[in-house]
Design a protein around this motif. Structure first.
Motif, PDB file in Angstrom:
ATOM      1  N   THR A  57       0.833  -1.205   0.000  1.00 44.50           N
ATOM      2  CA  THR A  57       0.000   0.000   0.000  1.00 44.50           C
ATOM      3  C   THR A  57       0.864   1.250   0.000  1.00 44.50           C
ATOM      4  O   THR A  57       0.637   2.191  -0.774  1.00 44.50           O
ATOM      5  N   VAL A  58       1.866   1.287   0.866  1.00 48.82           N
ATOM      6  CA  VAL A  58       2.750   2.453   0.944  1.00 48.82           C
ATOM      7  C   VAL A  58       3.512   2.632  -0.367  1.00 48.82           C
ATOM      8  O   VAL A  58       3.627   3.743  -0.894  1.00 48.82           O
ATOM      9  N   LEU A 107       8.942  -2.858  -6.771  1.00 47.84           N
ATOM     10  CA  LEU A 107       9.058  -3.458  -5.441  1.00 47.84           C
ATOM     11  C   LEU A 107       7.706  -3.995  -4.973  1.00 47.84           C
ATOM     12  O   LEU A 107       7.619  -5.073  -4.372  1.00 47.84           O
ATOM     13  N   ALA A 108       6.642  -3.236  -5.244  1.00 47.16           N
ATOM     14  CA  ALA A 108       5.302  -3.688  -4.887  1.00 47.16           C
ATOM     15  C   ALA A 108       4.941  -4.958  -5.652  1.00 47.16           C
ATOM     16  O   ALA A 108       4.319  -5.881  -5.105  1.00 47.16           O
ATOM     17  N   PHE A 109       5.343  -5.019  -6.933  1.00 46.97           N
ATOM     18  CA  PHE A 109       5.080  -6.204  -7.748  1.00 46.97           C
ATOM     19  C   PHE A 109       5.803  -7.426  -7.186  1.00 46.97           C
ATOM     20  O   PHE A 109       5.240  -8.534  -7.154  1.00 46.97           O
ATOM     21  N   LEU A 110       7.021  -7.241  -6.713  1.00 49.71           N
ATOM     22  CA  LEU A 110       7.760  -8.356  -6.110  1.00 49.71           C
ATOM     23  C   LEU A 110       7.024  -8.887  -4.883  1.00 49.71           C
ATOM     24  O   LEU A 110       7.009 -10.102  -4.625  1.00 49.71           O
ATOM     25  N   LEU A 111       6.398  -8.000  -4.127  1.00 50.09           N
ATOM     26  CA  LEU A 111       5.621  -8.434  -2.967  1.00 50.09           C
ATOM     27  C   LEU A 111       4.415  -9.262  -3.401  1.00 50.09           C
ATOM     28  O   LEU A 111       4.098 -10.287  -2.785  1.00 50.09           O
ATOM     29  N   VAL A 112       3.735  -8.819  -4.457  1.00 47.55           N
ATOM     30  CA  VAL A 112       2.555  -9.540  -4.940  1.00 47.55           C
ATOM     31  C   VAL A 112       2.941 -10.938  -5.425  1.00 47.55           C
ATOM     32  O   VAL A 112       2.158 -11.884  -5.297  1.00 47.55           O
ATOM     33  N   LEU A 113       4.138 -11.076  -5.959  1.00 42.85           N
ATOM     34  CA  LEU A 113       4.592 -12.385  -6.437  1.00 42.85           C
ATOM     35  C   LEU A 113       4.665 -13.421  -5.317  1.00 42.85           C
ATOM     36  O   LEU A 113       4.689 -14.623  -5.590  1.00 42.85           O
ATOM     37  N   ALA A 126      -5.198  -3.173 -11.061  1.00 40.99           N
ATOM     38  CA  ALA A 126      -5.059  -2.048 -10.133  1.00 40.99           C
ATOM     39  C   ALA A 126      -4.028  -1.047 -10.633  1.00 40.99           C
ATOM     40  O   ALA A 126      -4.228   0.176 -10.556  1.00 40.99           O
ATOM     41  N   LEU A 127      -2.912  -1.549 -11.160  1.00 40.18           N
ATOM     42  CA  LEU A 127      -1.859  -0.672 -11.680  1.00 40.18           C
ATOM     43  C   LEU A 127      -2.366   0.145 -12.865  1.00 40.18           C
ATOM     44  O   LEU A 127      -2.084   1.348 -12.972  1.00 40.18           O
ATOM     45  N   ALA A 128      -3.141  -0.497 -13.746  1.00 44.95           N
ATOM     46  CA  ALA A 128      -3.661   0.203 -14.929  1.00 44.95           C
ATOM     47  C   ALA A 128      -4.568   1.369 -14.523  1.00 44.95           C
ATOM     48  O   ALA A 128      -4.463   2.468 -15.079  1.00 44.95           O
ATOM     49  N   VAL A 129      -5.433   1.146 -13.554  1.00 47.72           N
ATOM     50  CA  VAL A 129      -6.341   2.205 -13.102  1.00 47.72           C
ATOM     51  C   VAL A 129      -5.553   3.308 -12.400  1.00 47.72           C
ATOM     52  O   VAL A 129      -5.821   4.502 -12.586  1.00 47.72           O
ATOM     53  N   ALA A 130      -4.564   2.928 -11.585  1.00 46.45           N
ATOM     54  CA  ALA A 130      -3.761   3.909 -10.860  1.00 46.45           C
ATOM     55  C   ALA A 130      -3.007   4.829 -11.815  1.00 46.45           C
ATOM     56  O   ALA A 130      -2.896   6.034 -11.578  1.00 46.45           O
ATOM     57  N   VAL A 131      -2.500   4.272 -12.905  1.00 45.94           N
ATOM     58  CA  VAL A 131      -1.765   5.076 -13.890  1.00 45.94           C
ATOM     59  C   VAL A 131      -2.729   5.969 -14.672  1.00 45.94           C
ATOM     60  O   VAL A 131      -2.392   7.105 -15.039  1.00 45.94           O
ATOM     61  N   ALA A 132      -3.952   5.477 -14.905  1.00 47.21           N
ATOM     62  CA  ALA A 132      -4.923   6.247 -15.688  1.00 47.21           C
ATOM     63  C   ALA A 132      -5.489   7.425 -14.915  1.00 47.21           C
ATOM     64  O   ALA A 132      -5.854   8.456 -15.515  1.00 47.21           O
TER      65      ALA A 132
END
Length: 302
Positions: A57-58, A107-113, A126-132
């Motif tokens: 989240t951070v 780094l966040a993606f590595l956590l999700v893995l 989530a990443l796509a919406v955040a960038v948009a």
């Protein structure tokens, strides 16, 4: 100059870039996500998932700040409150800011893995919406709704992380996310509309001059009434979802505290003063904290 001294020199600027000294932003993301995590696990979710979602989240909120400041740099220089942001003021370059944001997102993606495939699928969306989102204010009359979607992805992700399978198929996502969680998403979206409209009310005069679209401008003289309605939808929807998931008195106590704060916030913005609106926005994370405390209290009393 070596890389280490240069990084040390740039670090204060990077911390300013990601709003490190203003934790309200990531707390607004964190409390609903933790509520969902506790509900999905029917109690404490374990240190691994707690660490993943808190750190994630951070990191993602920080990455979002980088993208937002790059996208809004030409607008921000015309707004007194944002004119000195690192990218807008030129202290951090566009490419540099995007590199920082990319590193944080990675780094966040590595956590999700470390979770499971359904949660990974959700993180991509989530990443796509955040960038948009930073670009939505150019075309959408209420871009706060797009932010609401971005800020609500942690809820279904919490359920997929706890209840998802190891299957690599998109269908595994709805299997892991009950309808009550989607109700929580809608309720949380309403809450985002409430507090981000308060935030937009702070800059309404500047935004009108530079042509940015915001909910405060779109709602016009109905802005305060709409914020009250958004709070009401959040409180009703969140309470309904919690009760349907088996929560009881402890949860209702937390929601009562949240409701009391919402009433206070509406009073703070009633005169539409910049100070009152900004104060209401900054204190909103305590509404989420009260709701989360209710969830933890209720599950702990079982």
């Amino acid at each position: 100059m070596s890389a280490t001294p240069r990084l040390t020199e740039r670090l204060p600027l990077y911390l300013d870039l990601i709003r490190w000294d203003r934790p309200a932003g990531w707390l607004l993301l964190l409390w609903p996500t933790l509520s969902a995590l506790w509900l999905a696990a029917d109690g404490f979710p374990g240190w691994h998932l707690l660490g993943v979602f808190v750190a994630g989240t951070v990191l993602m909120r920080s990455a979002g700040c980088c993208v937002n400041d790059v996208a809004d740099r030409d607008f921000d220089r015309h707004v007194k409150r944002t004119a000195q942001r690192p990218v807008t003021s030129g202290r951090v370059g566009v490419r540099e800011a995007l590199l920082v944001g990319s590193a944080l997102a990675f780094l966040a993606f590595l956590l999700v893995l470390t979770t499971n495939p359904p949660t990974l699928w959700m993180s991509v969306a989530a990443l796509a919406v955040a960038v948009a989102y930073p670009f939505a204010k150019r075309w959408v009359s209420m871009p706060q709704a797009v932010l609401g979607v971005a800020f609500s992805f942690g809820i279904p992700m919490a359920f997929t992380a706890v209840q998802g399978s190891a299957e690599w198929r998109w269908g595994a996502v709805p299997d892991a996310v009950p309808w009550q969680a989607w109700l929580m998403v809608l309720a949380n979206l309403s809450w985002v509309l409430a507090y981000d409209t308060e935030y937009a009310m702070v800059d309404r005069d500047d935004d009108l001059k530079i042509g940015i679209r915001t909910s405060a401008i779109t709602l016009g003289r109905f802005d305060v009434a709409a914020v009250a309605l958004f709070y009401g939808l959040f409180l009703v929807g969140w309470t309904w979802a919690g009760l349907q998931l088996g929560l009881g008195r402890g949860f209702l106590l937390g929601m009562a505290v949240a409701a009391g704060q919402a009433v206070w916030h509406v009073k703070l913005i009633a005169d539409r003063s910049r100070e009152g609106c900004f104060r209401a926005f900054r204190l909103n994370h305590w509404i989420g904290a009260a709701a989360f405390a209710g969830v933890v209290l209720d599950l702990g009393l079982r």
